[in-house]
Design a protein around this motif. Structure first.
Motif, PDB file in Angstrom:
ATOM      1  N   LEU A  38      36.195 -10.037  43.617  1.00 16.64           N
ATOM      2  CA  LEU A  38      36.933  -9.464  44.863  1.00 16.64           C
ATOM      3  C   LEU A  38      36.700  -8.171  45.110  1.00 16.64           C
ATOM      4  CD1 LEU A  38      40.288 -11.588  44.264  1.00 16.64           C
ATOM      5  CD2 LEU A  38      38.648 -12.053  45.997  1.00 16.64           C
ATOM      6  N   THR A  39      36.459  -7.525  44.191  1.00 15.96           N
ATOM      7  CA  THR A  39      36.102  -5.876  44.392  1.00 15.96           C
ATOM      8  C   THR A  39      34.728  -5.491  44.140  1.00 15.96           C
ATOM      9  OG1 THR A  39      37.155  -5.391  42.275  1.00 15.96           O
ATOM     10  CG2 THR A  39      38.571  -5.229  44.246  1.00 15.96           C
ATOM     11  N   PRO A  40      34.196  -4.880  44.920  1.00 13.21           N
ATOM     12  CA  PRO A  40      32.589  -4.435  44.532  1.00 13.21           C
ATOM     13  C   PRO A  40      32.593  -3.478  43.273  1.00 13.21           C
ATOM     14  CG  PRO A  40      33.619  -3.081  46.340  1.00 13.21           C
ATOM     15  CD  PRO A  40      34.478  -4.291  46.013  1.00 13.21           C
ATOM     16  N   SER A  41      31.549  -3.772  42.514  1.00 12.68           N
ATOM     17  CA  SER A  41      31.406  -2.852  41.490  1.00 12.68           C
ATOM     18  C   SER A  41      31.122  -1.500  41.698  1.00 12.68           C
ATOM     19  CB  SER A  41      30.216  -3.410  40.422  1.00 12.68           C
ATOM     20  OG  SER A  41      29.251  -3.578  41.342  1.00 12.68           O
ATOM     21  N   GLU A  42      31.754  -0.382  41.003  1.00 11.57           N
ATOM     22  CA  GLU A  42      31.571   0.918  41.641  1.00 11.57           C
ATOM     23  C   GLU A  42      30.465   1.527  40.588  1.00 11.57           C
ATOM     24  OE1 GLU A  42      34.645   3.437  42.545  1.00 11.57           O
ATOM     25  OE2 GLU A  42      35.984   1.828  43.256  1.00 11.57           O
ATOM     26  N   LEU A  43      29.442   2.405  41.160  1.00 13.12           N
ATOM     27  CA  LEU A  43      28.380   2.816  40.627  1.00 13.12           C
ATOM     28  C   LEU A  43      28.453   4.336  40.991  1.00 13.12           C
ATOM     29  CD1 LEU A  43      26.154   1.560  38.755  1.00 13.12           C
ATOM     30  CD2 LEU A  43      24.664   1.737  40.609  1.00 13.12           C
ATOM     31  N   LEU A 103      32.547   0.189  52.937  1.00 14.39           N
ATOM     32  CA  LEU A 103      33.470  -1.264  52.288  1.00 14.39           C
ATOM     33  C   LEU A 103      32.833  -1.708  50.821  1.00 14.39           C
ATOM     34  CD1 LEU A 103      34.567  -3.199  55.242  1.00 14.39           C
ATOM     35  CD2 LEU A 103      36.119  -1.935  53.940  1.00 14.39           C
ATOM     36  N   LEU A 104      31.640  -1.945  50.695  1.00 18.08           N
ATOM     37  CA  LEU A 104      31.005  -2.436  49.587  1.00 18.08           C
ATOM     38  C   LEU A 104      30.926  -1.173  48.459  1.00 18.08           C
ATOM     39  CD1 LEU A 104      28.132  -4.422  51.276  1.00 18.08           C
ATOM     40  CD2 LEU A 104      29.865  -5.220  49.698  1.00 18.08           C
ATOM     41  N   ALA A 105      31.678  -0.182  48.719  1.00 20.50           N
ATOM     42  CA  ALA A 105      31.637   0.885  47.578  1.00 20.50           C
ATOM     43  C   ALA A 105      30.395   1.397  47.229  1.00 20.50           C
ATOM     44  CB  ALA A 105      32.489   0.520  46.267  1.00 20.50           C
ATOM     45  N   ALA A 106      29.479   1.624  48.343  1.00 24.92           N
ATOM     46  CA  ALA A 106      28.056   2.203  48.052  1.00 24.92           C
ATOM     47  C   ALA A 106      27.883   3.224  49.025  1.00 24.92           C
ATOM     48  CB  ALA A 106      27.055   1.006  48.244  1.00 24.92           C
ATOM     49  N   GLN A 113      26.636  -5.750  44.730  1.00 25.95           N
ATOM     50  CA  GLN A 113      27.741  -5.148  44.552  1.00 25.95           C
ATOM     51  C   GLN A 113      28.881  -6.109  44.392  1.00 25.95           C
ATOM     52  OE1 GLN A 113      26.746  -1.883  44.130  1.00 25.95           O
ATOM     53  NE2 GLN A 113      28.689  -1.255  45.128  1.00 25.95           N
ATOM     54  N   LEU A 114      28.863  -7.530  45.017  1.00 25.57           N
ATOM     55  CA  LEU A 114      29.990  -8.145  44.724  1.00 25.57           C
ATOM     56  C   LEU A 114      29.644  -9.378  43.544  1.00 25.57           C
ATOM     57  CD1 LEU A 114      31.017  -8.785  48.438  1.00 25.57           C
ATOM     58  CD2 LEU A 114      32.318  -7.657  46.556  1.00 25.57           C
ATOM     59  N   VAL A 121      24.138   4.770  49.848  1.00 25.00           N
ATOM     60  CA  VAL A 121      23.416   3.857  50.758  1.00 25.00           C
ATOM     61  C   VAL A 121      24.177   4.281  52.127  1.00 25.00           C
ATOM     62  CG1 VAL A 121      22.684   1.797  51.426  1.00 25.00           C
ATOM     63  CG2 VAL A 121      23.038   2.317  49.069  1.00 25.00           C
ATOM     64  N   PHE A 176      30.308 -11.081  54.095  1.00 22.70           N
ATOM     65  CA  PHE A 176      29.259 -10.254  54.143  1.00 22.70           C
ATOM     66  C   PHE A 176      28.142 -10.783  54.348  1.00 22.70           C
ATOM     67  CE2 PHE A 176      32.224  -7.293  52.169  1.00 22.70           C
ATOM     68  CZ  PHE A 176      32.005  -6.079  52.942  1.00 22.70           C
ATOM     69  N   PRO A 218      34.619 -12.920  49.444  1.00 23.73           N
ATOM     70  CA  PRO A 218      34.115 -11.600  50.279  1.00 23.73           C
ATOM     71  C   PRO A 218      32.485 -11.784  50.371  1.00 23.73           C
ATOM     72  CG  PRO A 218      35.651 -11.085  48.518  1.00 23.73           C
ATOM     73  CD  PRO A 218      35.291 -12.445  48.463  1.00 23.73           C
ATOM     74  N   MET A 235      30.158  -0.948  56.585  1.00 28.13           N
ATOM     75  CA  MET A 235      30.035  -2.016  55.825  1.00 28.13           C
ATOM     76  C   MET A 235      29.589  -1.529  54.377  1.00 28.13           C
ATOM     77  SD  MET A 235      30.462  -5.120  57.051  1.00 28.13           S
ATOM     78  CE  MET A 235      30.547  -6.175  58.471  1.00 28.13           C
ATOM     79  N   TYR A 236      28.664  -0.580  54.418  1.00 27.85           N
ATOM     80  CA  TYR A 236      28.153  -0.144  53.025  1.00 27.85           C
ATOM     81  C   TYR A 236      29.236   0.760  52.484  1.00 27.85           C
ATOM     82  CZ  TYR A 236      23.311  -1.055  54.137  1.00 27.85           C
ATOM     83  OH  TYR A 236      22.305  -1.834  54.415  1.00 27.85           O
ATOM     84  N   GLN A 249      21.224  -1.334  45.263  1.00 25.62           N
ATOM     85  CA  GLN A 249      21.335  -0.208  46.062  1.00 25.62           C
ATOM     86  C   GLN A 249      20.008   0.357  46.583  1.00 25.62           C
ATOM     87  OE1 GLN A 249      24.535   2.438  45.408  1.00 25.62           O
ATOM     88  NE2 GLN A 249      25.894   0.932  44.857  1.00 25.62           N
ATOM     89  N   LEU A 284      21.894  -5.130  54.364  1.00 33.43           N
ATOM     90  CA  LEU A 284      23.372  -5.341  54.215  1.00 33.43           C
ATOM     91  C   LEU A 284      23.668  -6.431  53.185  1.00 33.43           C
ATOM     92  CD1 LEU A 284      26.285  -4.825  54.829  1.00 33.43           C
ATOM     93  CD2 LEU A 284      26.013  -6.340  56.917  1.00 33.43           C
ATOM     94  N   LEU A 337      17.606   1.115  49.646  1.00 38.17           N
ATOM     95  CA  LEU A 337      16.945   2.365  49.863  1.00 38.17           C
ATOM     96  C   LEU A 337      15.490   2.404  50.071  1.00 38.17           C
ATOM     97  CD1 LEU A 337      18.713   4.943  47.520  1.00 38.17           C
ATOM     98  CD2 LEU A 337      19.137   4.782  50.208  1.00 38.17           C
TER      99      LEU A 337
END
Lengths: 169, 102
Positions: A122-127, A49-52, B51-52, A55, B7, B3, A46-47, B61, B44, B65
């Motif tokens: 709709l899409t997770p933010s990428e970090l 999928l969330l772009a993490a 993130q969303l 983690v 989740f 989404p 799941m993480y 994040q 989660l 942790l």
């Protein structure tokens, strides 16, 4: 790609549901631990999928690598009787309590979540991992230090608790 | 459903089953396994929200942790408590361990 993500999501949700149920209802504690590990793997997915990814790999390292071994050690050191520890029948009051505790938060919280859906992208933010490291050294350094102290105190306390005095039978 | 809602529902599954296990289990190790399930649900949920929603991804994040670090510390302490209890009472079932009357 959106379809693929949905398929992966429901696959992981299925593993989480089955693994978690197995973890709380299995008669033998070792089997319950196997269910827990399956659930931990699915949560790591799941993480991802969330772009993490960081983690997700920490989940694999800390939970699957360390915490499950600790639980296995606890099962071994407790010298549980063979053939399952949880076989004794429950009182009817315990059935009622367990079902109540399962249903009450599930219904209340899912009602809230569905009735007032959170604003979602709709899409997770990428970090990048670099930004995480900088945040850990910058604004969140106090939390970082405190968690180190908490881990140290927990380790020292565990050693102190389980330490057997020499000479005392 | 969006989404984030999906989740959060997955995290809710973990929370509900973990609470069920916490009440249902009789031994301390079974309760520890249930608590780990609940902590995973919390992690989660935090990561999904961060993130969303696109507001503070680093905070979410790092928060997860920290939850993992606390879970490791908690598991260590519970291991020590299980060792002490099994030495003293020869059992890790909560019914055998509870000595207070009332």
């Amino acid at each position: 790609m959106a379809i693929l993500a949905k398929v992966a999501f429901f696959f992981y949700t299925l593993i989480i549901l089955a693994g978690a149920w197995w973890a709380v209802t299995a008669q033998s504690l070792v089997r319950a631990l196997v269910g827990l590990i399956a659930t931990l793997f699915a949560v790591a997915g799941m993480y991802l999928l969330l772009a993490a990814p960081l983690v997700a790999f920490m989940q694999l390292l800390i939970y699957v690598g360390a915490v499950s071994v600790l639980i296995l050690l606890a099962i071994m050191l407790a010298r549980a009787p063979a053939g399952g520890e949880e076989q004794d029948p429950r009182q009817p009051r315990q059935y009622v309590n367990a079902l109540l505790v399962l249903c009450a938060p599930a219904f209340a919280l899912s009602w809230v979540i569905i009735k007032h859906p959170p604003v979602s992208r709709l899409t997770p933010s990428e970090l990048p991992a670099e930004a995480l490291g900088k945040a850990l050294m910058g604004p969140y350094s106090l939390a970082f230090e405190l968690i180190s102290v908490a881990l140290l105190v927990a380790m020292a306390g565990a050693v102190l608790l389980a330490f057997e005095k020499r000479g005392k039978k | 459903m969006s989404p984030l809602t999906l989740f959060q529902l997955a995290a809710l599954i973990l929370l509900a089953i973990g609470m069920y296990g916490l009440v249902w289990r009789k031994s301390l190790v079974g309760m520890l396994i249930s608590v780990e399930l609940m902590l995973n649900g919390a992690g989660l949920s935090i990561v999904a929200a961060a993130q969303l929603s696109g507001k503070e991804p680093a905070l979410g994040q790092l928060g997860t942790l920290l939850v993992m670090g606390l879970a490791a510390a908690e598991a260590t302490l519970v291991l020590a408590i299980v060792v002490v209890v099994s030495k003293r009472f020869k059992s890790i079932e909560t019914d055998a361990v509870s000595e207070l009357k009332g």
